[in-house]
Design a protein around this motif. Structure first.
Motif, PDB file in Angstrom:
ATOM      1  N   PRO A  95       3.384   4.892  11.129  1.00  0.00           N
ATOM      2  CA  PRO A  95       2.666   4.094  12.139  1.00  0.00           C
ATOM      3  C   PRO A  95       3.400   2.796  12.474  1.00  0.00           C
ATOM      4  CG  PRO A  95       1.177   4.862  10.419  1.00  0.00           C
ATOM      5  CD  PRO A  95       2.564   5.130   9.940  1.00  0.00           C
ATOM      6  N   TYR A 139       0.683   5.343   0.963  1.00  0.00           N
ATOM      7  CA  TYR A 139      -0.078   6.377   1.646  1.00  0.00           C
ATOM      8  C   TYR A 139       0.653   7.706   1.515  1.00  0.00           C
ATOM      9  CZ  TYR A 139      -2.491   2.567   4.150  1.00  0.00           C
ATOM     10  OH  TYR A 139      -3.218   1.454   4.478  1.00  0.00           O
ATOM     11  N   ILE A 145       4.359   7.108   2.691  1.00  0.00           N
ATOM     12  CA  ILE A 145       4.600   5.923   3.504  1.00  0.00           C
ATOM     13  C   ILE A 145       4.075   4.695   2.775  1.00  0.00           C
ATOM     14  CG2 ILE A 145       4.359   4.883   5.789  1.00  0.00           C
ATOM     15  CD1 ILE A 145       3.266   7.569   6.791  1.00  0.00           C
ATOM     16  N   GLN A 176      -0.631  -5.383   8.688  1.00  0.00           N
ATOM     17  CA  GLN A 176      -0.021  -4.455   7.751  1.00  0.00           C
ATOM     18  C   GLN A 176       1.150  -3.776   8.462  1.00  0.00           C
ATOM     19  OE1 GLN A 176      -1.521  -0.570   5.202  1.00  0.00           O
ATOM     20  NE2 GLN A 176      -3.034  -2.044   5.807  1.00  0.00           N
ATOM     21  N   PHE A 212      -8.133  -2.548   3.930  1.00  0.00           N
ATOM     22  CA  PHE A 212      -7.911  -1.986   5.248  1.00  0.00           C
ATOM     23  C   PHE A 212      -8.545  -0.602   5.321  1.00  0.00           C
ATOM     24  CE2 PHE A 212      -4.780  -4.664   7.446  1.00  0.00           C
ATOM     25  CZ  PHE A 212      -4.344  -5.479   6.422  1.00  0.00           C
ATOM     26  N   PHE A 272       0.848  -1.184   0.000  1.00  0.00           N
ATOM     27  CA  PHE A 272       0.000   0.000   0.000  1.00  0.00           C
ATOM     28  C   PHE A 272       0.890   1.243   0.000  1.00  0.00           C
ATOM     29  CE2 PHE A 272      -3.799  -2.384   1.292  1.00  0.00           C
ATOM     30  CZ  PHE A 272      -3.255  -3.483   1.938  1.00  0.00           C
ATOM     31  N   PHE A 321      -6.834  -3.727  14.336  1.00  0.00           N
ATOM     32  CA  PHE A 321      -5.453  -3.390  14.659  1.00  0.00           C
ATOM     33  C   PHE A 321      -5.384  -2.025  15.335  1.00  0.00           C
ATOM     34  CE2 PHE A 321      -4.104  -6.818  11.942  1.00  0.00           C
ATOM     35  CZ  PHE A 321      -5.039  -6.836  10.932  1.00  0.00           C
ATOM     36  N   PHE A 349       4.304  -1.016   8.289  1.00  0.00           N
ATOM     37  CA  PHE A 349       4.660   0.212   7.607  1.00  0.00           C
ATOM     38  C   PHE A 349       6.161   0.394   7.486  1.00  0.00           C
ATOM     39  CE2 PHE A 349       0.760   2.591   6.978  1.00  0.00           C
ATOM     40  CZ  PHE A 349      -0.126   1.913   7.786  1.00  0.00           C
ATOM     41  N   GLY A 350       6.572   0.993   6.364  1.00  0.00           N
ATOM     42  CA  GLY A 350       7.933   1.453   6.239  1.00  0.00           C
ATOM     43  C   GLY A 350       8.107   2.752   7.017  1.00  0.00           C
ATOM     44  N   TYR A 355      -2.459   0.960  15.874  1.00  0.00           N
ATOM     45  CA  TYR A 355      -1.146   1.459  15.519  1.00  0.00           C
ATOM     46  C   TYR A 355      -0.847   2.693  16.358  1.00  0.00           C
ATOM     47  CZ  TYR A 355      -1.200  -1.429  11.287  1.00  0.00           C
ATOM     48  OH  TYR A 355      -1.236  -2.478  10.395  1.00  0.00           O
ATOM     49  N   THR A 389      -9.089   8.188  11.790  1.00  0.00           N
ATOM     50  CA  THR A 389      -8.273   9.395  11.683  1.00  0.00           C
ATOM     51  C   THR A 389      -7.313   9.562  12.850  1.00  0.00           C
ATOM     52  OG1 THR A 389     -10.078  10.649  12.659  1.00  0.00           O
ATOM     53  CG2 THR A 389      -9.934  10.646  10.259  1.00  0.00           C
ATOM     54  N   PHE A 394      -8.600   2.807   7.941  1.00  0.00           N
ATOM     55  CA  PHE A 394      -8.005   3.436   9.105  1.00  0.00           C
ATOM     56  C   PHE A 394      -8.908   4.540   9.632  1.00  0.00           C
ATOM     57  CE2 PHE A 394      -3.663   1.922   9.680  1.00  0.00           C
ATOM     58  CZ  PHE A 394      -3.490   1.176   8.524  1.00  0.00           C
ATOM     59  N   SER A 396      -4.497  13.000   8.724  1.00  0.00           N
ATOM     60  CA  SER A 396      -4.499  11.543   8.817  1.00  0.00           C
ATOM     61  C   SER A 396      -3.910  10.914   7.557  1.00  0.00           C
ATOM     62  CB  SER A 396      -5.914  11.039   9.064  1.00  0.00           C
ATOM     63  OG  SER A 396      -6.786  11.519   8.074  1.00  0.00           O
ATOM     64  N   LEU A 397      -3.640   9.633   7.645  1.00  0.00           N
ATOM     65  CA  LEU A 397      -3.148   8.876   6.497  1.00  0.00           C
ATOM     66  C   LEU A 397      -4.163   8.916   5.361  1.00  0.00           C
ATOM     67  CD1 LEU A 397      -1.894   5.538   8.094  1.00  0.00           C
ATOM     68  CD2 LEU A 397      -0.461   7.318   7.083  1.00  0.00           C
ATOM     69  N   ARG A 414      -9.697  -4.622   8.978  1.00  0.00           N
ATOM     70  CA  ARG A 414      -9.542  -5.299   7.691  1.00  0.00           C
ATOM     71  C   ARG A 414     -10.804  -6.060   7.356  1.00  0.00           C
ATOM     72  NH1 ARG A 414      -8.461 -10.141   5.316  1.00  0.00           N
ATOM     73  NH2 ARG A 414      -8.326 -11.252   7.310  1.00  0.00           N
TER      74      ARG A 414
END
Lengths: 116, 110
Positions: free
Chosen positions: B44, A36, A93, A105, B98, A34, B34, A107-108, B36, B102, B100, A43-44, B92
């Motif tokens: 994250p 982002y 990201i 999931q 997925f 993914f 999940f 994240f990098g 994060y 905010t 998320f 937010s993402l 998920r």
């Protein structure tokens, strides 16, 4: 835990140039990656989802010709920002997931892009 | 209606207290949940996953899932200043979709 790397961690470029960001899953095979974008204090925002060997699925409003995504293998995906402009400056990201890890999931560390 | 909703906060708790973070989701077919943690300027970091109803504990963190109420929460016991961050709830659905929230900003006051 699973490790995802990104390169470069930051980049400054001139307006009009293209920038490539690499995302690698180091210790697992990522069936899905993914991309982002996150602006300061926001937010993402999911840009696109890519599966190995197939075309990426872009979110509404994301220009596929501007943000080129290649998912060449189960451990590597690249995002190329073409003809970058100052408004493309953001924190990019990537993340990776695999069914073998219960679809978590990971994240990098992100790439901070500044376009002058 | 958003897929995942969180109170944006900010939530402030004194050091040593319990911080409670809440999240609701809209789709009953959601399968995995999940939490994060995201520090300012960083990406994250996965801190908890939960898949079945009930509680799941990991150190100072407890995730709680109630699928009937479509509600998932995160409790942080003995909160520390280093816990100050934005906490993202993620859900998920089937496949690799997925969603998320905010995020909720948490500040732990020394």
């Amino acid at each position: 835990g699973a490790v995802v790397s990104q390169h470069p961690s930051w980049v400054i470029c001139k307006s009009g140039t293209s920038v490539k960001i690499e995302c690698r899953s180091l210790d697992f095979q990522a069936t899905t990656m993914f991309w982002y974008r996150q602006f300061p204090k926001q937010s993402l925002m999911l840009m696109a989802t890519s599966n190995e060997g197939s075309k990426a699925t872009y979110e509404q409003g994301v220009e596929k010709d501007k943000f080129l995504i290649n998912h060449a293998s189960l451990t590597l995906s690249t995002l190329t920002v073409t003809s970058a402009h100052p408004e493309d400056s953001s924190f990019y990201i990537c993340s990776a997931s695999t069914s073998g890890r219960l679809n978590e999931q990971f994240f990098g560390p992100g790439t901070r892009l500044t376009v002058l | 209606q958003k897929e995942v909703e969180q109170n944006s906060g900010p939530l402030s708790v004194p050091e040593g207290a319990i911080a409670s973070l809440n999240c609701t989701y809209s789709d009953r077919v959601s399968q995995s949940f999940f939490w994060y943690r995201q520090y300012s300027g960083k990406s994250p970091e996965l801190i908890m996953s939960i898949y079945s109803n009930g509680d799941k504990e990991d150190g100072r963190f407890t995730a709680q899932l109630n699928k009937a109420s479509q509600y998932v929460s995160l409790l942080i016991r003995d909160s520390q200043p280093s816990d100050s961050a934005t906490y993202l709830c993620a859900v998920r659905r089937t496949g690799n979709q997925f969603y998320f929230g905010t995020g909720t900003s948490l500040t732990v006051i020394p």
